[in-house]
Each structure stands twice: as structure tokens, then as C-alpha cells.
Design a protein around this motif. Structure first.
Motif, mmCIF file in Angstrom:
data_model
loop_
_atom_site.group_PDB
_atom_site.id
_atom_site.type_symbol
_atom_site.label_atom_id
_atom_site.label_comp_id
_atom_site.label_asym_id
_atom_site.label_seq_id
_atom_site.Cartn_x
_atom_site.Cartn_y
_atom_site.Cartn_z
ATOM 1 N N SER A 30 6.250 -5.922 -4.020
ATOM 2 C CA SER A 30 5.281 -4.843 -4.121
ATOM 3 C C SER A 30 5.173 -4.329 -5.552
ATOM 4 C CB SER A 30 5.696 -3.737 -3.152
ATOM 5 O OG SER A 30 5.242 -2.491 -3.583
ATOM 6 N N THR A 75 2.288 -4.445 2.165
ATOM 7 C CA THR A 75 1.013 -3.999 2.723
ATOM 8 C C THR A 75 0.582 -2.684 2.090
ATOM 9 O OG1 THR A 75 1.655 -4.977 4.824
ATOM 10 C CG2 THR A 75 -0.216 -3.481 4.863
ATOM 11 N N ARG A 76 1.551 -1.779 1.971
ATOM 12 C CA ARG A 76 1.193 -0.479 1.410
ATOM 13 C C ARG A 76 0.667 -0.636 -0.016
ATOM 14 N NH1 ARG A 76 5.171 4.642 0.998
ATOM 15 N NH2 ARG A 76 6.112 3.382 -0.619
ATOM 16 N N ARG A 77 1.316 -1.514 -0.782
ATOM 17 C CA ARG A 77 0.876 -1.714 -2.159
ATOM 18 C C ARG A 77 -0.510 -2.340 -2.189
ATOM 19 N NH1 ARG A 77 2.576 0.925 -6.078
ATOM 20 N NH2 ARG A 77 4.683 0.576 -5.317
ATOM 21 N N TYR A 79 -2.780 -1.988 0.013
ATOM 22 C CA TYR A 79 -3.732 -0.918 0.348
ATOM 23 C C TYR A 79 -4.071 -0.091 -0.881
ATOM 24 C CZ TYR A 79 -3.821 -1.365 5.462
ATOM 25 O OH TYR A 79 -4.042 -1.796 6.726
ATOM 26 N N LYS A 80 -3.057 0.217 -1.672
ATOM 27 C CA LYS A 80 -3.318 1.018 -2.872
ATOM 28 C C LYS A 80 -4.192 0.275 -3.859
ATOM 29 C CE LYS A 80 -0.374 3.785 -4.774
ATOM 30 N NZ LYS A 80 -0.590 5.181 -4.361
ATOM 31 N N LEU A 144 -4.221 6.165 7.101
ATOM 32 C CA LEU A 144 -3.087 5.980 6.198
ATOM 33 C C LEU A 144 -2.515 7.310 5.761
ATOM 34 C CD1 LEU A 144 -4.679 3.232 3.945
ATOM 35 C CD2 LEU A 144 -3.025 2.911 5.778
ATOM 36 N N ALA A 148 -0.418 5.718 0.622
ATOM 37 C CA ALA A 148 -0.914 4.354 0.736
ATOM 38 C C ALA A 148 -2.395 4.252 0.416
ATOM 39 C CB ALA A 148 -0.654 3.830 2.156
ATOM 40 N N GLU A 184 10.496 2.773 -4.064
ATOM 41 C CA GLU A 184 10.071 2.371 -2.746
ATOM 42 C C GLU A 184 11.271 2.093 -1.846
ATOM 43 O OE1 GLU A 184 5.883 0.559 -2.010
ATOM 44 O OE2 GLU A 184 7.265 -0.888 -2.848
ATOM 45 N N VAL A 276 3.722 4.446 6.102
ATOM 46 C CA VAL A 276 2.416 3.967 5.652
ATOM 47 C C VAL A 276 1.280 4.614 6.432
ATOM 48 C CG1 VAL A 276 0.992 1.918 5.258
ATOM 49 C CG2 VAL A 276 3.475 1.748 5.102
#
Lengths: 306, 275
Positions: A30, A75-77, A79-80, A144, A148, A184, A276
Motif C-alpha cells: 500500500s 484496497t484502501r490505498r 480507493y484513495k 467509506l 479511505a 497503517e 475502511v
């Protein structure tokens, strides 16, 4: 059975020690994405058609090979970086199975047969299906948590940041990736620790005689195996070997449901989802895959031909 | 600590004088480095890693974990040292502000506390492999119903060299258990008094098996018939020598070790058998 602190500690540490390197690799991946992948790359990579984008999300695991602990920070990264919601959900659910390591371990346990093919077809159907359901919601703020959400660059206080469309130089990039991975890890790590504590408290699989009588029932066997998958929180890289233990007594559909639902959702990944997604969404992310997997598995058990 | 000028992101929560963000940064650095050292201590030869995971397949991952922990710790320490407090404003600090507890608040300390739970268990509770108390249900199930899929056959292994898992595999892969009748046995495991065997002198010699970690651990055992079997207490590690006898119990062929000798031994370096 009485509470035994030593056994509890062994179970907790076993899960923690096994899962933590995967989480660390996920947070590192990430961090590297943050440093070296820019938003234009994501925009170029993802098809405009939401259905195609969701299907791509389901297959993305072969590009980012992560298991269920590593997939959450990645996934969160993404999304960002502006990854569409439904693509991310399909990725989140499918990636722990859609990767070369799990292909190998499932093949090693079951050979090239209906379980291997069934696992991949069902995982794709469920992950992409759930992803598509989320295409109707195009307001990420409702889904979210704030950490995120993709923030389009505007002026203001964030202007001190280096322009995000720039790729970073190698060494500063790695340093930044490690610093972000550290942040993180502390954030996601606490969910992993909670999840491991819970899973350890649930104990190992207590397959009593009463449960085994459900093993051949086409409907109940599926629910038993899905519940076990959720509680046991076994890593997706090896769950095929565990499933083998049930393969003779339990119905084929229920074995598949264990191999499809388990990697998508279990106690420890549920805890990490909370970092998230909003709580309500986490509920859907458990319930929808649970129901879809159960539906498909029961259909297989009842030998329904489409 | 001298008075610091804080940036606008982090000066609203804490008292003047103490830069909580810096203090907690150092606490996190400490946790990372101790975790890294703990992982190394586990993974070194003679370490306790074998009590938790499949060392053969996943031991290297613990080294990877240790390397990432230490790199993160060192980079973070360098970052804390190099950056003057007034500049301590990573470009990711906005990530904290919405949801993350602000530095110095009670919840931020609780979150840090949670991160120390593995260290408390790891360093505070004596490390032991799973034992008889972790077995639920009865073990003396019908061995021919256990499925080992496409895993390698263990029938080719000379009988005295088979471990408990090899035996169970061999039984499950055989069409007629009678072929094992009389074969020599030499296995190591711990004593487990199965409820099914209550009232007899028999006990079981058991090993936990795993493919990944204790989350997927399963116990397997063989029934041992030894005249003074009751003298051995639960969880004692023993070496059993004898030969196989196939008994018909409730109409099901069941292998039993007729033991010539049972000796107390020390716990093997790898307490679990790996698939």
C-alpha cells in the motif's frame, strides 16, 4: 472446557504470527502504491464501463497477489487513488483467492477437478456480483470511512504536499512507503489483533457428532461450513488443506462454500473492514457474500442444472 | 523537553510543553523494534516458532516480518530524530485528523496499548505447543474416513519410520486395514486419555498436525494397549514401540498399537507434524 491461558496464548500468537507478515507486506504494498502509482495510472487502468470495471476488480488479484490480511490496506490505498467503489469491493472479496499461491494450494489439495474449478467460478461470481450491487451507490462518503476517500487535489492547507500526480524518486519513495506502512500497521494491526483474539477464543473446530449429522444435509451442511469458515479465520493460502479434512463427510457444495466464503470474510478480516468501510456497509459485506455463496452452494448440492 | 511550536494540525489537543505526537511516535518505534526482535527470537534456531506455525513452509515469513518491523522502526526513528518538531508534519498527517485519535488523547493511548497485546502474551505467558486440553471431541474416530486428497502416499514409508500422521494417512489410503496387522511401530507423541477409552488401560498417543498455523491444527492419534498404561499422565511425551493389531470395535476395523515398550521422552523440537 475450562479457559486455559496457555492454550489461548498459543492460539492467539499462532494466528498473529502467521498473519502479521502478510499484513506487513500488504501495508508495504500500500505504501509503495502511494509513492509510485499515481491517480492517472489508476484512471487509465480501470475501464469506464462500470460492469467491466467491476469484473476487472475481481481479477485484479493476479496483479496484486495479496491474501485476506494484506488486501484490506491495499484496497484502501487504491480507493484513495480513485479506484471505483465496485471495483474495489470485487477486488477485496476476490483477491484472497484470485492469486497464484491459492491456485497452487487448492490444486495441491484437490487436484484439477470440480473443487478447483468450482472455487474459482463461484468466487468470481460472488465477488463480481457483490461489486455490481455497489455500482448503484456512487457516493463514496456513504460507504467509506473518511480515511479511505479519494480527495481530488484542491488548494488550501494540503498545498504543501508534493503534487500527487508526480511519481516519487526511488529512495525517498521507499522511505515514504515505510513511513506510511508504519502508520497503517498501527491502524490495521489493532483490528487484526482483535480478530485474532476473537478467533483464538472461539477455539479450534469442535466437530462434534451432532454437527457431523448435518454434514450430508444439502442445506445445513453449507451453513455449518460457512459458519466454520467465518469463525476459524484460516488464511486463504492453506484453507484448502483444512477443507480436505471435511471432504469425505461433508457435501461438495458445503466444501465449496467454505473455500469461497472463508477467504472473503472471516473474523479477522471483518475487524479490518471496519477500518475502511462504514459499519452498515461491513454488515452488507458479510451478509451479501454469505447469502450468494450459500445460494450457489445449495444449488450445487441439490444438483440444480441451469 | 523544550516548548515546541506545533503545526496547525496537531496543536489543538494537547497541553503546552509536551509534544504527544513525538512521544507516541517514539512509543510506536519502540513497539516496532521490540516486535522485530521478538520475531527474530522466535525464528532463530532453538526459538519457539515451532509452537505456533508450520516452520518448514512459513518460517521464512517470520523473517520477512522481522525485517519489515525493523526497517519501519529504524526509518521512523530516523524520521523522528531528523525532523524538528515544528516541521513534524508528514504529508500524510491529514490521515489522522478525521478518525484517528489525536496524539495524547486517551483513545490514542488505548490504541497503542492494543498493539502491545501480542508482546504481552508472547513475552508474558510461557510458550507451549497445543496440548491435550486443546482436544475437543473424541479422537478414536474411524480412521478410514479421513481424507488426505492427493497428498503423497505414506504406505511406501517403512513401517518403523512412519510418524503418527503417516500411519493415519496409510490407514486412510488402504482398502484393507488387515494388511497392517503385525507391522512394527515406533512413534513419538503425547499421552491423551480419550473419553471413549475410559475404563480400559488403553490410552492414545497423539500429535497435533497443521499445514499453516495453530488455527488449522488437528490432533491425530493411535490407541495404545500397554499393561501399565494408566501410569502415564496426560500430556507426557512418550515414545511407543510395538506392533499393529487390527481389532474389530463395534464392527469397525480399528488399528491399535500393542506396545512392547513405552518410554517417557522429551518434547520434539517440532511439536507438530506437518501436512
Amino acid at each position: 472446557m475450562e479457559f486455559d491461558l496457555t492454550i489461548f496464548a498459543t492460539r492467539f500468537l499462532g494466528i498473529f504470527i502467521e498473519a502479521t507478515p502478510f499484513l506487513l507486506l500488504g501495508t508495504l504494498a500500500s505504501g509503495l502504491i502511494e509513492a509510485f502509482v499515481n491517480k492517472d495510472d489508476i484512471a487509465r487502468m480501470v475501464p469506464h464501463n462500470p460492469v467491466l470495471a467491476t469484473i476487472m476488480g475481481g481479477m485484479l488479484g493476479f496483479m496484486f497477489p495479496v491474501c485476506e490480511c494484506g488486501v484490506v490496506p491495499v484496497t484502501r490505498r487504491l480507493y484513495k487513488k480513485g479506484l471505483p467503489l465496485s471495483t474495489g469491493i470485487a477486488f477485496l472479496l476476490a483477491a484472497p483467492v484470485m492469486n497464484p499461491v491459492v491456485v497452487a494450494s487448492t490444486y495441491a489439495a484437490f487436484g484439477a477437478g470440480p473443487v478447483l474449478y468450482g472455487r474459482y467460478i463461484m468466487t468470481a461470481l460472488v465477488a463480481i456480483g457483490v461489486g455490481l450491487i455497489f455500482t448503484v451507490q456512487n457516493r463514496p462518503q456513504r460507504i467509506l470511512r473518511p480515511q479511505a476517500i479519494f480527495v481530488p487535489i484542491t488548494g488550501g492547507s494540503e498545498a504543501v504536499m508534493p503534487a500527487e500526480s508526480e511519481r516519487m524518486e526511488l529512495l525517498p519513495g521507499i522511505k515514504k512507503a515505510l513511513l506510511l506502512a508504519h502508520e497503517e500497521f498501527f491502524e490495521m494491526g489493532r483490528y487484526l489483533i482483535f480478530g485474532s483474539l476473537l478467533a483464538a477464543a472461539m477455539g479450534t473446530l469442535a466437530l462434534d457428532k451432532e454437527i457431523e449429522t448435518l454434514a450430508s444435509n444439502p442445506v445445513n451442511s453449507v451453513f455449518v461450513m460457512q459458519a466454520s469458515a467465518f469463525i476459524l479465520s484460516v488464511c486463504s493460502t492453506v484453507d484448502a488443506f483444512l477443507a480436505l479434512a471435511f471432504a469425505n463427510t461433508f457435501t461438495t457444495g458445503s466444501i465449496l462454500s467454505f473455500l469461497v466464503f472463508g477467504p472473503m470474510v472471516d473474523i479477522k478480516s471483518t475487524m479490518m473492514f471496519l477500518g475502511v468501510f462504514k459499519r452498515r456497509v461491513v454488515f452488507y459485506l458479510i451478509a451479501l457474500p454469505f447469502l450468494l455463496t450459500a445460494l450457489l452452494s445449495i444449488a450445487i448440492n441439490l444438483n440444480i442444472r441451469l | 523537553m523544550t516548548d515546541h511550536i506545533h503545526d496547525e494540525h496537531c496543536d489543538h489537543e494537547h497541553e503546552a510543553g509536551i509534544n504527544w505526537q513525538l512521544v507516541q511516535g517514539w512509543v510506536q518505534t519502540g513497539i516496532l523494534i521490540i516486535m522485530g526482535l521478538y520475531f527474530i527470537d522466535l525464528a532463530l534456531p532453538g526459538g519457539q516458532l515451532g509452537n505456533y506455525i508450520n516452520v518448514d513452509n512459513f518460517g521464512w515469513l517470520t523473517w520477512v516480518g522481522a525485517a519489515i518491523f525493523l526497517s519501519m522502526g529504524i526509518i521512523n526513528a530516523a524520521d523522528l530524530l531528523r525532523t524538528r518538531p515544528e516541521e513534524h508534519h508528514h504529508d500524510h498527517s491529514h490521515e489522522h485528523d478525521h478518525e484517528h485519535a489525536s496524539a495524547g488523547s486517551l483513545s490514542s493511548w488505548i490504541f497503542l496499548g492494543i498493539a502491545t497485546i501480542p508482546l504481552i502474551f508472547g513475552l508474558g505467558v510461557p510458550s507451549k505447543p497445543l496440548s491435550a486440553d486443546a482436544i475437543s471431541g473424541d479422537l478414536s474416530t474411524n480412521v478410514s474416513t479421513i481424507n488426505f486428497g492427493t497428498s503423497q502416499s505414506s504406505i511406501d514409508i517403512p513401517s518403523e519410520q512412519r510418524n503418527i500422521l503417516d500411519w493415519i494417512k496409510a490407514f486412510s489410503q488402504s482398502s484393507d486395514l488387515r494388511e497392517f496387522e503385525g507391522q512394527a511401530v515406533d512413534v513419538i507423541g503425547f499421552v491423551y486419555k480419550d473419553a471413549q477409552l475410559r475404563g480400559t488401560d488403553d490410552f492414545m498417543v497423539v500429535r497435533f498436525t497443521m499445514s499453516c498455523c495453530v488455527a488449522d491444527a488437528r490432533p491425530f492419534g493411535l490407541v495404545v494397549d500397554f499393561p501399565t498404561g494408566q501410569e502415564f499422565s496426560q500430556d507426557t511425551w512418550i515414545q511407543v514401540k510395538g506392533h499393529i493389531e487390527i481389532r474389530s470395535i463395534d464392527g469397525i476395523d480399528t488399528p491399535v498399537i500393542l506396545a512392547d515398550s513405552v518410554e517417557v521422552t522429551s518434547q520434539p523440537e517440532q511439536p507438530y507434524l506437518y501436512f
